[in-house]
Scaffold this active site. Structure first.
Site, PDB file in Angstrom:
ATOM      1  N   GLY A  39       0.833  -1.211   0.000  1.00 55.82           N
ATOM      2  CA  GLY A  39       0.000   0.000   0.000  1.00 55.82           C
ATOM      3  C   GLY A  39       0.861   1.252   0.000  1.00 55.82           C
ATOM      4  CE1 TYR A  40       2.032   7.877  -0.514  1.00 55.46           C
ATOM      5  CE2 TYR A  40       0.405   8.403   1.174  1.00 55.46           C
ATOM      6  CZ  TYR A  40       1.475   8.780   0.381  1.00 55.46           C
ATOM      7  OH  TYR A  40       1.976  10.050   0.484  1.00 55.46           O
ATOM      8  CG  ASP A  89      -1.099  -5.369   0.118  1.00 57.45           C
ATOM      9  OD1 ASP A  89      -0.481  -4.347   0.457  1.00 57.45           O
ATOM     10  OD2 ASP A  89      -2.277  -5.344  -0.332  1.00 57.45           O
ATOM     11  CG  ASN A 133      -6.856   1.208  -2.107  1.00 56.64           C
ATOM     12  OD1 ASN A 133      -7.254   1.517  -3.231  1.00 56.64           O
ATOM     13  ND2 ASN A 133      -6.616   2.117  -1.175  1.00 56.64           N
ATOM     14  CG  PHE A 155       1.614  -0.059   7.195  1.00 64.17           C
ATOM     15  CD1 PHE A 155       1.653   1.273   7.592  1.00 64.17           C
ATOM     16  CD2 PHE A 155       2.809  -0.755   7.114  1.00 64.17           C
ATOM     17  CE1 PHE A 155       2.864   1.886   7.898  1.00 64.17           C
ATOM     18  CE2 PHE A 155       4.025  -0.149   7.423  1.00 64.17           C
ATOM     19  CZ  PHE A 155       4.044   1.175   7.812  1.00 64.17           C
ATOM     20  CB  SER A 197      -5.664   7.614  11.895  1.00 62.51           C
ATOM     21  OG  SER A 197      -6.215   8.800  11.423  1.00 62.51           O
ATOM     22  CB  ALA A 198      -4.672  12.662  13.551  1.00 57.75           C
ATOM     23  CE1 TYR A 234      -8.739   4.471   8.286  1.00 55.56           C
ATOM     24  CE2 TYR A 234      -9.243   6.741   8.882  1.00 55.56           C
ATOM     25  CZ  TYR A 234      -8.315   5.752   8.627  1.00 55.56           C
ATOM     26  OH  TYR A 234      -6.987   6.037   8.701  1.00 55.56           O
ATOM     27  CE  LYS A 275      -6.074   3.049  10.664  1.00 56.75           C
ATOM     28  NZ  LYS A 275      -5.074   2.043  10.311  1.00 56.75           N
ATOM     29  CG  ASP A 308     -13.814  18.435   6.125  1.00 58.29           C
ATOM     30  OD1 ASP A 308     -13.505  17.270   6.410  1.00 58.29           O
ATOM     31  OD2 ASP A 308     -13.646  18.941   4.992  1.00 58.29           O
TER      32      ASP A 308
HETATM   33  C1  UD1 Z   1      -9.067  12.624   6.080  1.00 58.78           C
HETATM   34  C2  UD1 Z   1      -9.920  11.709   6.922  1.00 58.78           C
HETATM   35  C3  UD1 Z   1      -9.089  11.147   8.042  1.00 58.78           C
HETATM   36  C4  UD1 Z   1      -7.811  10.507   7.513  1.00 58.78           C
HETATM   37  C5  UD1 Z   1      -7.033  11.578   6.753  1.00 58.78           C
HETATM   38  C6  UD1 Z   1      -5.676  11.086   6.280  1.00 58.78           C
HETATM   39  C7  UD1 Z   1     -12.185  12.718   6.764  1.00 58.78           C
HETATM   40  C8  UD1 Z   1     -13.299  13.348   7.508  1.00 58.78           C
HETATM   41  N1  UD1 Z   1     -11.073  12.426   7.465  1.00 58.78           N
HETATM   42  O1  UD1 Z   1      -8.765  13.745   6.842  1.00 58.78           O
HETATM   43  O2  UD1 Z   1      -9.853  10.193   8.746  1.00 58.78           O
HETATM   44  O3  UD1 Z   1      -7.059   9.989   8.572  1.00 58.78           O
HETATM   45  O4  UD1 Z   1      -7.840  12.016   5.675  1.00 58.78           O
HETATM   46  O5  UD1 Z   1      -5.568  10.774   4.988  1.00 58.78           O
HETATM   47  O6  UD1 Z   1     -12.273  12.474   5.584  1.00 58.78           O
HETATM   48  N2  UD1 Z   1     -10.342  19.232   0.820  1.00 58.78           N
HETATM   49  C9  UD1 Z   1     -10.875  20.045  -0.168  1.00 58.78           C
HETATM   50  N3  UD1 Z   1     -11.215  19.480  -1.356  1.00 58.78           N
HETATM   51  C10 UD1 Z   1     -11.050  18.141  -1.606  1.00 58.78           C
HETATM   52  C11 UD1 Z   1     -10.485  17.329  -0.593  1.00 58.78           C
HETATM   53  C12 UD1 Z   1     -10.163  17.902   0.606  1.00 58.78           C
HETATM   54  O7  UD1 Z   1     -11.043  21.248   0.021  1.00 58.78           O
HETATM   55  O8  UD1 Z   1     -11.393  17.684  -2.702  1.00 58.78           O
HETATM   56  C13 UD1 Z   1      -9.951  19.848   2.099  1.00 58.78           C
HETATM   57  C14 UD1 Z   1     -10.695  19.303   3.308  1.00 58.78           C
HETATM   58  O9  UD1 Z   1     -11.877  20.010   3.547  1.00 58.78           O
HETATM   59  C15 UD1 Z   1      -9.633  19.488   4.406  1.00 58.78           C
HETATM   60  C16 UD1 Z   1      -8.301  19.295   3.674  1.00 58.78           C
HETATM   61  O10 UD1 Z   1      -8.597  19.524   2.296  1.00 58.78           O
HETATM   62  O11 UD1 Z   1      -9.679  20.788   4.916  1.00 58.78           O
HETATM   63  C17 UD1 Z   1      -7.724  17.908   3.815  1.00 58.78           C
HETATM   64  O12 UD1 Z   1      -8.689  16.934   3.469  1.00 58.78           O
HETATM   65  P1  UD1 Z   1      -8.358  15.387   3.375  1.00 58.78           P
HETATM   66  O13 UD1 Z   1      -7.169  15.173   2.527  1.00 58.78           O
HETATM   67  O14 UD1 Z   1      -9.602  14.676   2.977  1.00 58.78           O
HETATM   68  O15 UD1 Z   1      -7.924  15.007   4.854  1.00 58.78           O
HETATM   69  P2  UD1 Z   1      -8.709  15.175   6.252  1.00 58.78           P
HETATM   70  O16 UD1 Z   1     -10.085  15.661   6.039  1.00 58.78           O
HETATM   71  O17 UD1 Z   1      -7.849  15.940   7.161  1.00 58.78           O
END
Ligand code: UD1
Length: 355
Positions: free
Chosen positions: A12-13, A33, A37, A82, A126-127, A153, A157, A314
């Site tokens: 995986g990644y 694995d 994915n 992982f 994960s956070a 998800y 964790k 979010d």
């Molecule tokens: C997401 C997951 C989290 C996971 C983490 C790590 C959710 C609610 N949480 O967190 O469980 O551990 O990824 O990979 O999904 N954004 C945009 N446009 C997009 C995609 C994202 O604006 O198309 C914004 C989001 O609103 C956020 C930021 O980018 O503010 C990061 O988003 P994302 O990469 O999905 O991560 P998390 O939401 O932090």
């Protein structure tokens, strides 16, 4: 003699990058694995980078008999776990799949480890396990409350962290629980990276797919948060920095083992297991628009975006306080967000050429 480590989800990644770093540091690595994915081509790319193909088994953790066979073929010194499904949206739609795959699969892994006396583990948490609300806008610490997860998800964790505490308390396991913030980036060769199936949920893969022209524009989920520019702020950690954190964590497990043996002589019956949690993050936040701006510089053009409404669930700001890992593991991040995005871009350009 070389230590042998089982890496679940090793194609995986994050797992694939961990394989590279552990092999480079002199460990023997065995990968399992289920390819759900990822694909077998990742193993070939790993081999290109390290000039050797690690032993690989295609297996789902649900298959306990298969797991036992693997454990009986090797003498593992420990496991880095992982493997797991990780799409938040999908987990809300298909709750049973996530519970089964992530939790039942992990229970099988732990039972097999215990049966074969393998009691050292690094777990990829994960956070998302933190119980955060909009009032918290300081770096999250390991001591912050956890639980009340916002999606299945995250629940998986959280549950696995609790399962590990049982093994620590009653079977003396040595557990390092690593809570990742937002992993980004790719191997500098451009051969390994994050290539989610379908439309990406996470920000950087989405930005990259717009940059290659595969998707037309990125939707920015909200610009009315109380942040530097109104868009969401996250702690983006480079995947290589992240896996280096695992190497440091492994060193801690080994040191504790030596110490444990010494203590055992004195207090024969004392449980010398341990469970330590570390955040792995940069310790500072970057907004969505800042990410797009950095990506614009890397790809040499403006990536089109539109402002959309907030994505449900979010938070405005999520970033780590990773000072515990800095202090105790002697680890800190080295790779800038710009370099991470450059490496991702290298990876996405190569994918595009293959298409
Ligand atoms: C997401 C997951 C989290 C996971 C983490 C790590 C959710 C609610 N949480 O967190 O469980 O551990 O990824 O990979 O999904 N954004 C945009 N446009 C997009 C995609 C994202 O604006 O198309 C914004 C989001 O609103 C956020 C930021 O980018 O503010 C990061 O988003 P994302 O990469 O999905 O991560 P998390 O939401 O932090």
């Amino acid at each position: 003699m070389k230590k042998t480590i089982l890496i679940t989800g090793g194609l995986g990644y994050i797992g694939s990058h961990a394989v590279i770093e552990f092999v480079k540091s002199g460990y023997e690595v065995v990968i399992i694995d289920n390819l759900s994915n990822t694909n077998i081509g990742v193993l070939d790319n790993i081999a290109k980078i390290i000039n050797y193909k690690p032993k690989f088994y295609e297996i789902n953790l649900i298959n306990k008999t298969g797991l036992k066979n693997i454990f009986s073929n090797h003498n593992f010194d420990g496991v880095i776990h992982f493997a797991g499904l990780k799409a938040v949206g999908e987990s809300c739609k298909n709750i049973g799949l996530y519970h089964n795959n992530n939790i039942v699969g992990t229970i099988n892994l732990f039972e097999t480890m215990e049966k074969y006396g393998v009691r050292n583990i690094i777990f990829s948490s994960s956070a998302t396990v933190y119980k955060v609300n909009s009032e918290i806008n300081t770096g999250l610490k390991e001591t912050n409350l956890t639980g009340d997860t916002s999606n299945p998800y995250g629940t998986t964790k959280f549950v696995i962290e609790q399962l590990l505490k049982d093994y620590k308390n009653h079977k003396s396991w040595k557990v390092i629980n690593l809570r990742y913030f937002n992993p980004i980036g790719a191997h500098t060769s451009g051969l390994l990276g994050e290539n989610p199936n379908g439309i990406p949920n996470n920000l950087l893969p989405y930005i990259m797919k717009v940059a290659t022209g595969e998707l037309s524009e990125i939707g920015v989920f909200g610009n009315d948060y109380d942040t530097v520019d109104g868009t969401g702020v996250r702690d983006y950690i480079d995947v290589i920095d992240l896996v280096r954190g695992h190497l440091k964590a492994w060193e801690l497990v080994e040191n504790q083992n030596t110490k444990g043996k010494m203590e055992k002589k004195k207090v024969e019956s004392k449980n010398n297991g341990f469970f330590e949690t570390f955040n792995l993050g940069v310790g500072k936040g970057v907004s969505v628009l800042e990410m797009i701006n950095i990506a614009n510089k890397v790809v040499g053009k403006d990536i089109p975006y539109t402002i959309k409404s907030r994505r449900s669930g979010d938070l405005a700001i999520v970033y780590s306080d990773s000072s515990k890992a800095n202090k105790i593991l002697g680890w800190k991040t080295k790779i800038s967000t710009m370099e991470s995005i450059e490496n991702s871009w290298k990876f996405y350009k190569k994918l595009k050429i293959k298409d």
